[in-house]
Design an enzyme around this catalytic site. Structure first.
Site, mmCIF file in Angstrom:
data_model
loop_
_atom_site.group_PDB
_atom_site.id
_atom_site.type_symbol
_atom_site.label_atom_id
_atom_site.label_comp_id
_atom_site.label_asym_id
_atom_site.label_seq_id
_atom_site.Cartn_x
_atom_site.Cartn_y
_atom_site.Cartn_z
ATOM 1 C CD GLU C 60 34.480 -64.250 39.349
ATOM 2 O OE1 GLU C 60 35.518 -63.718 39.128
ATOM 3 O OE2 GLU C 60 33.705 -63.989 40.385
ATOM 4 C CG HIS C 127 24.289 -58.657 42.374
ATOM 5 N ND1 HIS C 127 24.734 -57.262 42.400
ATOM 6 C CD2 HIS C 127 25.230 -59.111 42.959
ATOM 7 C CE1 HIS C 127 25.876 -57.167 43.057
ATOM 8 N NE2 HIS C 127 26.244 -58.424 43.278
HETATM 9 C C1 LIG Z 1 33.750 -60.419 39.527
HETATM 10 C C2 LIG Z 1 33.098 -60.499 40.869
HETATM 11 N N1 LIG Z 1 33.213 -61.662 41.486
HETATM 12 C C3 LIG Z 1 32.534 -61.963 42.610
HETATM 13 C C4 LIG Z 1 31.749 -60.745 43.235
HETATM 14 C C5 LIG Z 1 31.045 -61.074 44.271
HETATM 15 N N2 LIG Z 1 31.484 -60.204 45.565
HETATM 16 C C6 LIG Z 1 31.251 -58.912 45.975
HETATM 17 S S1 LIG Z 1 32.277 -58.089 46.937
HETATM 18 C C7 LIG Z 1 33.144 -59.489 47.227
HETATM 19 C C8 LIG Z 1 34.133 -59.369 48.266
HETATM 20 C C9 LIG Z 1 35.160 -58.463 47.763
HETATM 21 O O1 LIG Z 1 36.534 -58.378 48.467
HETATM 22 P P1 LIG Z 1 37.222 -57.279 48.431
HETATM 23 O O2 LIG Z 1 37.766 -56.908 46.876
HETATM 24 O O3 LIG Z 1 38.521 -57.426 49.515
HETATM 25 O O4 LIG Z 1 36.512 -55.894 48.571
HETATM 26 P P2 LIG Z 1 35.776 -55.399 49.980
HETATM 27 O O5 LIG Z 1 34.320 -56.056 49.781
HETATM 28 O O6 LIG Z 1 36.299 -56.315 51.116
HETATM 29 O O7 LIG Z 1 35.732 -54.226 50.264
HETATM 30 C C10 LIG Z 1 32.745 -60.459 46.390
HETATM 31 C C11 LIG Z 1 33.102 -61.975 46.085
HETATM 32 C C12 LIG Z 1 32.036 -59.625 42.428
HETATM 33 N N3 LIG Z 1 31.168 -58.336 42.848
HETATM 34 N N4 LIG Z 1 32.470 -59.517 41.232
#
Ligand SMILES: Cc1ncc(C[n+]2csc(CCOP(=O)(O)OP(=O)(O)O)c2C)c(N)n1
Ligand SMILES: Cc1ncc(C[n+]2csc(CCOP(=O)(O)OP(=O)(O)O)c2C)c(N)n1
Ligand SMILES: [Mg+2]
Ligand SMILES: [Mg+2]
Lengths: 325, 327, 325, 327
Positions: C60, C127
Site C-alpha cells: 500500500e 474488513h
Molecule cells: C495489507 C493488506 N493488503 C491487502 C490485503 C487483501 N488481500 C488479502 S489476501 C491477498 C492476497 C495475498 O497473497 P499472498 O500473500 O500470496 O497470500 P495467499 O492468499 O496467496 O496465500 C490480498 C491482496 C490484505 N489482507 N492486507
C-alpha cells in the site's frame, strides 16, 4: 525530595523499572551507545547490556512490532521513537495488531512506546507534532501525556505495569525546562485521574502536556489583571481520561476552555467539548471554548511556529471572553 | 541466477528416521493432512449452506507445507501461521471443533498482510534476550512479501541473528495477481541472503522435503545460528476465497499441479517406503471422518457470543497477564 | 435518468473520467484482470490497457506513494485500497508526505485513494472499519463519504479534479443494496456542501455514509409513531464539512443527533458536536446527542456486530430522548 | 559473498570525455564541489552564531557522490535528494542564497526516512505511462534502507522495470548506529538483485567513478531497461548534526577517510589529468567565495514569513496545478 528535570524523571523511572524487573527492556534507534537522541537512556547500555538496551535498525514497524512479539512472550518492552512524529511509521502495526490483539485473540500486549513530542524550537513539520489524538481514537490503546516531572515518572511506571499498549508522549519542550521535586522511591501514578494543577472558581481550563504551563501563565495573568480565578485541570492521561474530574470542575465554574497544542479539527479537545456538551449541558453558563493550533502542518519558520502554537495571550483572551459572556 | 539453495527430495524411510520421525509419526502426519483438508472441505460446505458468515479461505495444495513446517517445531516454539496454514493449527493441537466454531462466528484472524511477521521476530527477540532455546516461525505469502513489514522484520532478525525461521507460502498467486507482477527475482528465498541468512526453496507439495528443511532451520535457529528463509512452492488449488472461481489461473496450471497433490504424494511415499496398508489407511480415514463429524456437531451446538459481551476484552486486565507466557 | 447501484455509479464515474482525461489512471491490488475485489474496475483493463489500470504488488505504501510521485509529475492517479482497512498501511505516506507536500514545498498532490469501508456483513475487525475520522484530523487531506449513487459519482469526479489528496470512502454495504437515478453525463458534486436527505422541523440528525439510511428509517418510524419530524443532514464530505448547513438546521430544530458508524471516542462526530456546542450554544434546547459504535474493534460474530453497529432503534431512541427533553 | 558489482575507478581524461564531460564540465564540477562544501561550512557558522533555528545537518564527505550523481541527470530528469545531498541542489541550479534562506527559516525538508523513495518511483511510473524518456532518482541512506518504504518502492520499480535509479548514500553510520547493526549483508547494493535489477557499489569519494556509474544507470533507465541500485560508499565526516560530536566513531576511521577527501581527490585528478593550473584554481575559489558571500547577504536580507501567512497553502488551489509539471 530531590529536584529533577522532566527528562531526568523519565530516565530515572525507566532505570528503576529495569533494575527491578528483568523483563523490562528498551529498544529504539540510537538508544544504546548514544543514549538516545535526547539522552533519556544515557548510561543504560553500560548498566544493562546490549540485549536490554537495543540499538535497532531505522525501522519503526520492526521496533514496535518486535515489542509486541516480545510482550506476548512475557517481556515488558519499552520502545523509543526518536521523535513522536516517526510513530506514524508504526501506525499500522499499532492500530491493526497491538490495539486489537486482546479483543481478537485474548492476548494482552503490555508494551510502552515512548514518543518525544511537541514543538516550540523550530523542529518543523516532522519533529514537532503531537499525535496523541490520532491514537486516542483507536480502541485498545492507552494514551499518556505527562506535564510534570513527578507525573512523568509515575505514569511511566504505570505504563510499564499496564497490560495494554501504551503510547507515552513526553513533551520535548519540557525536557530540560521543567524541574520539580520527584520522589526517589518507586511509585505509580494512576491512569484516568486528572490532576488539579491550580484550583479556581470562575473558569476551568482543561489541558495536558506542555499547555499546562501556558494555561498556568494565563491563569496568573487573569488573576492579577482581572481578578479572575481559573482552575486548571491537567488530564495527564487522554485514554482513559478523567471525565468525572472535568465535569466536577465544570459544575463548579460553569465555564470551560479546552486547550491543546495539537491542531484543532478532530483533535482530542473535540471529544472533551462534546462530552461536556452532552453531559453538563445544564451546568454551562457559556459555550465551551476550544483553543488549539490551527489546521496546518507545524511550520518550521520561527514567526510562523509562534503563530501556530497556542500562546499565553490566546488563553488569556479565551478566558476573558468566557468570563464576560 | 538463483541465490537460494534448492532443496532436494527426501528418499528413503531411513533418511527420514534419521531426522527424528518414526513410523508412528508418519502415520500421524497423514492423519494431520487428512484432518486439514477435511476441515476445509467441510468448512466449504458449511459456507455454501450459509452457516459461515463473512468469507471463507482454504489452503488446498498447501497442506503438506503447513503440516511439514509444524512437525518441525518443538513444543515451546511459537509461530504466526496464515489463512492457508490450517495444518499448523491441526498439528499444534487446536481441536477441530474450535476451528469450526471460529468459522461459525467466534473470532477473527489478523487480515493485514503480513502484519504478524514483525511479531514473530519479536517473539524470537524475547527468546534471545532470555537465552532460551526456543524458536519462532513467521509465515507470509509471496504476495505479502512485497510489503515493508517483511523487509523490516527479516532485516532486524538478520542483524541480530534471532532464532526465527521465515516461511514464504509461495502459491504463485496473490488473489488474482501472478508472481511476475509481485516480484522480479527468481525466488523469494533469494532474499534471505540480503538479510544475512540462508534462503531455501522447497517443493511445498513434498511434505518430507519441507519437513527436513524446516527441521534444519529450526535447529540452526535453536543453536543460535540465526534465521533461515524457506520458500515452499505450491499452487493455490482453489480461488482466493470461496466467492472466487479463479478464472484467471490457466487451466493447465491446475492440471499440472493436481498431479502433485500433497496428500496423494505423501500417501504414495508411505505406500512405497513405509509399508502403509489398505487397512491402516481406511482406519485413519474412518477416525478422521468421525473426528470431523463430532467437531462440526460440537461447533454447531456452541452458542454464539452474547451481545452483552460486546464491550469485553478491549483492554486487558492485570489478570490477563497471569498466563504462562506473560509471567 | 438510468437507475444505477452505488457501485455502478462509482464505476461509471471513474470510467467516464478516464475516457475524458488521459492523465487519470488506476492502480491497486487486483484492479486489472480481476476488475477489483468488488468489481468497480471490471472491464477497465480491456479498455484502457495495463498501464492505466495497474495491478500492483501487495504494497500500500508503494501504491499510494507511487500515486503521489505520479501526481507531482502531472498525472491524476486513483488508488484502490482493497479494503479501507488497509489504508492504515499507507498512513505514514499520506500524513507525512501527501498531506504536507503543498504546505512544505508548494507542490500540489492531486491523488484520490478509494477506500471500500464499513461493516454489516461479518467482515470482522479488519474488513469493516470506517477510518475517516483518523484522516479528518490531518491538515492537508480531504475526506469524502458519499451516501447516494448520484453523490458517489459526482464526488468521485470532484475528487479527481481536486488538486489535493482525497480519501474517498465508499461504503461496501451500499454497493449493491442502494439503487437510484444517476445522470449519464459528467457532473461534479461540490465538496463541503451537505445534502438535506429529508427535511424536518423537530430534530436534526447529522450523519453520512451508510448511516444516512439508518437515520432515514428511524425518521420514518418517529414520524409514523410519534408524529416527530426529523431532518437528516447528509454531510457528504467530512473535510471540508458544511458547518453552515448544520448550524442552519440546528437553528431550525434546536435539537441534534450526530450519528456515525465509526467508534465514538475521538470520532468525527465529536468535532461536529463540539462545533455546535461552541457556535450554536444559544440555539440548543437540549444537549447534542452522539450515536456511534462503541469503542471496540469491529466484532466478527454476527450478534456482536449487530450490537456494535448503530441500529435504527438506537436512533429512534435518541430522537425520542431529545424530543422529550 | 557480494552479489553487487564493484565499480572500478575512472582513469584518463579521454575516458571521461567519452562519457560526455568536456574540460569545462570538469571545472564546473570542481566549482560545484566547492560551493557545496562552502554552503555547509558557512551554514555551520551561521548555526553557531545562533542564526539558524532548529538543527543543522551537513554532508561533508558526500559531496562527490551528490555532485557526481546530479551531473548524470538530464535536464528533465527528477530526483528526491536527502539531507546529505546538498550537491544535488547546487548542480540542479538552486541558487545558494535560497538555500541559506531556507536554513534561516523558510521551509523544511521531509524528515521521515526514506519517505520520498516511493515518490521517486511514482515519478518514474508517470514517465513510463506517458512513454517519456525521463528518469527519476530516489536517494536513501544505508540506515533508512532498513525501512519498509525502500523495499516496497524498489520491488514495485523492479516488477514494472520503471525508469528510476536508486542511490544509497552509505556513509557507514545512521546517527550513532554502525552498519553492522543496520544490515547484515555485505553491500546494500546486493539488494538490487532481489528486486530484479543490478546493484553497483561505488567509491563515493571518487566523483568520476560515481558519475560513470550514474550515467550508465540513467541511460539504461532511459532506454527502458529498468532500475539500478547504486551504493556510494563514503564516511560521514562530521556528527549526525551540529550538536553531535560523533564520539562513537573511531578516530582512525576519520583519519583514514580524511585521506580520501572527495574534493581533494577530484582536485588531484584534475591536476594530473586535465592541466588544472594554480591560476584556474584560485580563480574558481575566488568566484565561489564571492558567490557565497553575496548569497548569505541576500538571505539575511530576505524577510522571514509574515505570521499572517500561517494558514496559506495547507490546501492547493486549482491554480497551483498550472505548473509545467502538473499540466
Ligand atoms: C495489507 C493488506 N493488503 C491487502 C490485503 C487483501 N488481500 C488479502 S489476501 C491477498 C492476497 C495475498 O497473497 P499472498 O500473500 O500470496 O497470500 P495467499 O492468499 O496467496 O496465500 C490480498 C491482496 C490484505 N489482507 N492486507
Ligand atoms: C522514519 C524515521 N525514523 C527516524 C528518523 C530519525 N533519524 C534522522 S536521520 C537518522 C539516521 C539516518 O541514517 P542514514 O539513513 O544512514 O542517513 P545519514 O543520516 O547517515 O545520511 C535517523 C535515525 C527519521 N528521520 N525518520
Ligand atoms: Mg500467494
Ligand atoms: Mg548513513
Amino acid at each position: 525530595m530531590p529536584e529533577k528535570t522532566y527528562l531526568q524523571a523519565i530516565s530515572d523511572g525507566l532505570r528503576q523499572e529495569m533494575r527491578r524487573d528483568k523483563r523490562v527492556f528498551v529498544i529504539g534507534e540510537d538508544v544504546g551507545v548514544y543514549g538516545g537522541a535526547f539522552k533519556v537512556t544515557q548510561g543504560f547500555q553500560e548498566e544493562f547490556g546490549p540485549w536490554r538496551v537495543i540499538d535497532a535498525p531505522l525501522a519503526e514497524t520492526a521496533i514496535v512490532g518486535g515489542c509486541t512479539g516480545a510482550a506476548i512472550m512475557g517481556m515488558r518492552p519499552v520502545a523509543e521513537m526518536q521523535f513522536a512524529d516517526f510513530v506514524s511509521c508504526a501506525w499500522d502495526h499499532l492500530v491493526t495488531v497491538a490495539a486489537k490483539q486482546r479483543y481478537r485473540a485474548g492476548t494482552p500486549v503490555p508494551i510502552v512506546v515512548r514518543c518525544p513530542s511537541g514543538g516550540g524550537f523550530s523542529g518543523g513539520p516532522f519533529h514537532s507534532q503531537n499525535p496523541e489524538s490520532s491514537f486516542a481514537h483507536i480502541p485498545g490503546l492507552k494514551v499518556v501525556c505527562p506535564a510534570t516531572p513527578e507525573d512523568a515518572k509515575g505514569l511511566l511506571v504505570t505504563a510499564i505495569e499496564d497490560p495494554n499498549p501504551v503510547l507515552y508522549f513526553e513533551h520535548k519542550h519540557l525536557y530540560r525546562r521543567i524541574k520539580a521535586d520527584v520522589p526517589d522511591e518507586r511509585y505509580t501514578t494512576p491512569f484516568g485521574e486528572a490532576r488539579i494543577h491550580r484550583e479556581g472558581e470562575d473558569v476551568t481550563v482543561v489541558t495536558w502536556g506542555a499547555m499546562v504551563y501556558t494555561a498556568a501563565e494565563a491563569a496568573d495573568k487573569v488573576a492579577e489583571e482581572d481578578g479572575v480565578s481559573a482552575e486548571i485541570v491537567d488530564l495527564r492521561t487522554i485514554i482513559p481520561w478523567d471525565k468525572k474530574a472535568v465535569l466536577a470542575s465544570v459544575e463548579k465554574t460553569s465555564k470551560v476552555v479546552v486547550l491543546h497544542e495539537d491542531t484543532q479539527t478532530g483533535g482530542f479537545g473535540a471529544e472533551i467539548v462534546a462530552t461536556i456538551a452532552e453531559e453538563a449541558f445544564e451546568q454551562l453558563d457559556a459555550p465551551v471554548k476550544r483553543i488549539a493550533a490551527p489546521d496546518t502542518p507545524v511550520p518550521f519558520s520561527p514567526p510562523l511556529e509562534k503563530a501556530f502554537l497556542p500562546q499565553v495571550e490566546d488563553v488569556v483572551a479565551g478566558i476573558r471572553e468566557l468570563v464576560s459572556y | 541466477m538463483a541465490i537460494a539453495r534448492e532443496a532436494e527430495p527426501v528418499g528413503s524411510l531411513t533418511e527420514i528416521q534419521e531426522l527424528g520421525l518414526d513410523r508412528e509419526d508418519l502415520l500421524d502426519i497423514y492423519r494431520h493432512l487428512l484432518v486439514t483438508r477435511g476441515i476445509e472441505e467441510r468448512g466449504h460446505i458449511l459456507y455454501k449452506q450459509g452457516k459461515i458468515p463473512g468469507s471463507f479461505y482454504t489452503g488446498r495444495g498447501n497442506e503438506a507445507a503447513a503440516v511439514g513446517i509444524a512437525m518441525a517445531m518443538g513444543p515451546d516454539d511459537v509461530g504466526t501461521p496464515l489463512h492457508r496454514d490450517m495444518g499448523v493449527h491441526v498439528v499444534r493441537g487446536v481441536e477441530p471443533w474450535r476451528i469450526f466454531a471460529q468459522f461459525l462466528g467466534l473470532i477473527a484472524m489478523v487480515s493485514h498482510l503480513p502484519a504478524m511477521v514483525p511479531v514473530a521476530v519479536g517473539c524470537a527477540l524475547a527468546f534471545r534476550i532470555r537465552e532460551e532455546r526456543r524458536v519462532a516461525i513467521g509465515w507470509f505469502g509471496e504476495g505479502a512479501s512485497a510489503r515493508g513489514d517483511t523487509h523490516e522484520a527479516m532485516n532486524l532478525a538478520g542483524v541480530r541473528r534471532l532464532p526465527v525461521v521465515f516461511i514464504c507460502d509461495n502459491n504463485q498467486w496473490a488473489y488474482s495477481t501472478p508472481t511476475h507482477l509481485e516480484y522480479a527475482c527468481e525466488h523469494i528465498a533469494d532474499r534471505g541472503k540480503v538479510y544475512g541468512f540462508e534462503g531455501v526453496v522447497a517443493d511445498g507439495t513434498d511434505l518430507l522435503a519441507v519437513f527436513r528443511e524446516a527441521k534444519r532451520a529450526v535447529e540452526k535457529a535453536r543453536e543460535g545460528e540465526g534465521p533461515t528463509l524457506i520458500e515452499c512452492l505450491t499452487l493455490r488449488m482453489e480461488g482466493h476465497a470461496v466467492h472466487d472461481d479463479a478464472f484467471y489461473v490457466p487451466k493447465e496450471m491446475f492440471e499440472e499441479w493436481a498431479k502433485r497433490d500433497p496428500l496423494e504424494r505423501f500417501r504414495s511415499w508411505l505406500r512405497e517406503n513405509a509399508d502403509f496398508t489398505d487397512e491402516q489407511e481406511s482406519e485413519i480415514r474412518g477416525d478422521v471422518k468421525k473426528l470431523l463429524n463430532d467437531a462440526i456437531k460440537r461447533a454447531e451446538e456452541s452458542p454464539l457470543p452474547d451481545p452483552s459481551t460486546l464491550l469485553e476484552g478491549v483492554f486487558a486486565t492485570p489478570e490477563d497477564l497471569e498466563t504462562p507466557h506473560h509471567k
